[in-house]
Design an enzyme around this catalytic site. Structure first.
Site, PDB file in Angstrom:
ATOM      1  N   LYS A 103     -22.007 -50.762 -17.227  1.00 35.02           N
ATOM      2  CA  LYS A 103     -22.061 -51.301 -15.872  1.00 35.02           C
ATOM      3  C   LYS A 103     -22.064 -50.183 -14.829  1.00 35.02           C
ATOM      4  O   LYS A 103     -21.383 -49.164 -14.992  1.00 35.02           O
ATOM      5  CB  LYS A 103     -20.846 -52.215 -15.686  1.00 35.02           C
ATOM      6  CG  LYS A 103     -20.881 -53.163 -14.527  1.00 35.02           C
ATOM      7  CD  LYS A 103     -19.710 -54.132 -14.661  1.00 35.02           C
ATOM      8  CE  LYS A 103     -19.675 -55.132 -13.515  1.00 35.02           C
ATOM      9  NZ  LYS A 103     -18.602 -56.134 -13.716  1.00 35.02           N
ATOM     10  N   SER A 119     -20.289 -60.320 -12.435  1.00 35.29           N
ATOM     11  CA  SER A 119     -20.974 -59.134 -11.974  1.00 35.29           C
ATOM     12  C   SER A 119     -21.522 -58.259 -13.094  1.00 35.29           C
ATOM     13  O   SER A 119     -22.188 -57.259 -12.837  1.00 35.29           O
ATOM     14  CB  SER A 119     -20.031 -58.310 -11.099  1.00 35.29           C
ATOM     15  OG  SER A 119     -18.858 -57.945 -11.797  1.00 35.29           O
ATOM     16  N   SER A 137     -16.493 -62.209 -14.717  1.00 40.68           N
ATOM     17  CA  SER A 137     -17.654 -61.320 -14.606  1.00 40.68           C
ATOM     18  C   SER A 137     -18.278 -60.930 -15.932  1.00 40.68           C
ATOM     19  O   SER A 137     -19.391 -60.407 -15.950  1.00 40.68           O
ATOM     20  CB  SER A 137     -17.270 -60.052 -13.832  1.00 40.68           C
ATOM     21  OG  SER A 137     -16.996 -60.353 -12.484  1.00 40.68           O
TER      22      SER A 137
END
Length: 484
Positions: A81, A157, A181
Site C-alpha cells: 500500500k 483504502s 480497509s
C-alpha cells in the site's frame, strides 16, 4: 493462460521456486508481464519496482544454487500500500506533495515478508492520504477500477492491493485496516483478507516524522495481508506474526492457540444494529452459515453483537477528537474535493472539548471491549457482513451526506470490530449478478487461527473466485480463471 505462473497460488509459486521447477526470475517476469497487460486497465499498481524485483529474484536464485534454505515465500511477488514504506521508494500516500518522500527503511511487515523470501513488486493505490473516502482514488495516481465491473468501486483504502491480487498482478498484497480497509475491498474484489488483532503483527506508522500518532491511530490501525485463497492468507499470517523492537505493542503470542473443546460456536449476525442488509448479502451469510454447519460448527442465529451503535458513536468521537487539531493543515493536502468525506464526518460527530469528557470516553471504550469479550466467551466466532450491500458506485461516500451515511452504515460491523480490537477474516462466498459476494468471520483477540480455520471451511465448500481476467467495455463480463 492456465499454465501462467502468475496464476498459481502464493504457496504453489514458492514451492516451485524452492524445488527448482521455476526460477524466481521467471516468476517475477511472469508477474511483470501480467502487470503490463492488466494494470493499464485497472490502475492498481502505482510505482512498479521492476528492476528491484528482478535483482531480488536473481539473489534468490543464486542462494538456491549455493544451497541456501529458502523461505516459505521465496520468489513470491507482493504489492505494498502507498502508505506503507518500502526502503528506497517514495511513500506518497497518493499525494503530490509526498512524491519525493523516500523511505529510509522497510516498514516492519514489509521486512518480515522480505525475510521470508517474498519480493515487493510495486506500491498500490489508495484514496488520497487514506482520508478521501472508501473509493480508491488518489490525487497522484487517479482511480483504481474494480476488475469485475468498472461501474463499481473496488473499495478501500487497500483497494489497489485487492485489485492487484484479484487480477494476478501479485500473489499477495499488504494493506492495513482501521475500520474495513482490508475487508471491504476483499469483498468487492473477490479475494480473502485478514485484519489481525492489534499487536499481532509489528508495525511502525511514523512515516511523516519521528513522533508517534495518538492513541486512536495506535490502537485502530492494523497491517494485514490480502490473498486469493485462505491457505495463502494463512501463510502470510505465519510470516507476519511476531515482535519487532520498533513496535512495543507487538506481543509474542503463539500464532496458534489451544483447540477449543467440542463444536466451535458461531454467532450469525445478519443485520448488525438492525439498520438493514441487502438480500444478496443476507444470502451470502446464509451460504457461509450452511458451509460452517456442514463443516461441524455449531451455528447459532443471534439478534445482534454487543452495543453496536454505542461503539460506532464512540469510535467517531475518539477519532475525530484526535484528528481535529491537524485538520486545517491536512485538508490542504487532499486536493479538490478530497476533503469532503472527512468534513462530512466531522460535521456529524463533533470532537470532545474537555479533558473530563475525553476520560469518560476512553473508559467507555474499555467498557465496550469488555462487553465484546463476554460475548466472544460464549461465541468464539461471529459470522457477519463486511459491507451490507453489494459493491457501490465509485465515490458514493464523498458525493453528499446521504451517500456518506449509506456507506458508513454499510461498513458498520467493520468499524465496530476495529474499535474493540478483535481479528477478522474476509472470505468470498461466490458471485451474484456477476459481482463478488463475501462475509467476514470475527474471533477472539489473538485467535486469528480460529478465524482462518472457519474461513477455510467456507472456501472449501463455496470455492475461490480469482484470479479474474477483466475484459469488455463495461467490465461486467470479467471471468474467473481458476487457480492452481
Amino acid at each position: 493462460m492456465q499454465d501462467a505462473l502468475w496464476q498459481r497460488s502464493a504457496a504453489a509459486q514458492a514451492a516451485a521456486v524452492r524445488s527448482g521447477e521455476v526460477s524466481a526470475v521467471e516468476l517475477v517476469e511472469s508477474h511483470l508481464e501480467r502487470i503490463a497487460a492488466v494494470n493499464p486497465q485497472v490502475n492498481a499498481v502505482t510505482q512498479l519496482l521492476a528492476e528491484r524485483a528482478r535483482e531480488a529474484a536473481e539473489r534468490t536464485d543464486r542462494g538456491r544454487a549455493a544451497g541456501d534454505v529458502l523461505g516459505p515465500l521465496s520468489g513470491v511477488p507482493f504489492t505494498v500500500k502507498e502508505s506503507t514504506p518500502i526502503e528506497g521508494v517514495p511513500t506518497t500516500f497518493g499525494v503530490k506533495r509526498f512524491r519525493d518522500l523516500v523511505a529510509a527503511a522497510d516498514a516492519p511487515p514489509v521486512a518480515r515478508l522480505r525475510a521470508a523470501g517474498a519480493i515487493p513488486i510495486g506500491h498500490s493505490n489508495i484514496p488520497t492520504l487514506i482520508l478521501a473516502g472508501m473509493h480508491t482514488r488518489s490525487e497522484l495516481f487517479g482511480d483504481t477500477v474494480n476488475p469485475w465491473d468498472r461501474g463499481r468501486t473496488p473499495g478501500g483504502s487497500s483497494g489497489g492491493d485487492a485489485v492487484a491480487v484479484a487480477t494476478g498482478m501479485a500473489a499477495l498484497g499488504l494493506g492495513n485496516d482501521s475500520g474495513g480497509s482490508i475487508r471491504i475491498p476483499a469483498q468487492f474484489c473477490g479475494v480473502a483478507g485478514l485484519k489481525p488483532t492489534p499487536g499481532r503483527f509489528p508495525a511502525d506508522h511514523r512515516v511523516l516524522g519521528p513522533d508517534d500518532p495518538g492513541p486512536a491511530s495506535q490502537m485502530l490501525v492494523t497491517d494485514g495481508p490480502l490473498a486469493r485463497n485462505v491457505a495463502d492468507l494463512r501463510l502470510a499470517y505465519e510470516v507476519l506474526a511476531g515482535t519487532d523492537p520498533r513496535d512495543p505493542r507487538a506481543v509474542p503470542v503463539p500464532a496458534y492457540g489451544d483447540p477449543l473443546p467440542g463444536k466451535v460456536k458461531v454467532a450469525v449476525v445478519t443485520d448488525p444494529g438492525g439498520h438493514g442488509v441487502h438480500p444478496t448479502v443476507a444470502a451470502s451469510l446464509r451460504a457461509a452459515a450452511d458451509a460452517l454447519r456442514d463443516a461441524g460448527y455449531e451455528v447459532c442465529e443471534v439478534p445482534d453483537v454487543p452495543r453496536l451503535d454505542e461503539a460506532l458513536e464512540a469510535y467517531g468521537r475518539i477519532t475525530v477528537t484526535e484528528f481535529a487539531p491537524n485538520w486545517p493543515t491536512v485538508r490542504t493536502l487532499l486536493g479538490k474535493g478530497g476533503d469532503r468525506y472527512i468534513e462530512m464526518a466531522m460535521e456529524r460527530t463533533p470532537p470532545v472539548t474537555g479533558a473530563d469528557e475525553l476520560m469518560r470516553l476512553m473508559g467507555r471504550w474499555m467498557n465496550i471491549r469488555r462487553s465484546w469479550a463476554e460475548f466472544l466467551d460464549e461465541y468464539p466466532l461471529v459470522l457477519g457482513p463486511s459491507f451490507t450491500e453489494p459493491p457501490v458506485e465509485p465515490g458514493l461516500e464523498s458525493r453528499d451526506g446521504a451517500g456518506r451515511d449509506r456507506v458508513a452504515s454499510a461498513m458498520r460491523l467493520c468499524t465496530a470490530t476495529s474499535f474493540v480490537g478483535v481479528p477478522a477474516v474476509a472470505v468470498p462466498t461466490g458471485l451474484t449478478d456477476g459481482l463478488p459476494c463475501g462475509v467476514q468471520i470475527i474471533g477472539r483477540p489473538f485467535r486469528e487461527d480460529l478465524c482462518l480455520d472457519a474461513a477455510q471451511a467456507v472456501e472449501d465448500r463455496l470455492g475461490v473466485l480469482t484470479p479474474v481476467d477483466p475484459r469488455g467495455d463495461g467490465w461486467g463480463d470479467g471471468a474467473p480463471l481458476g487457480q492452481g
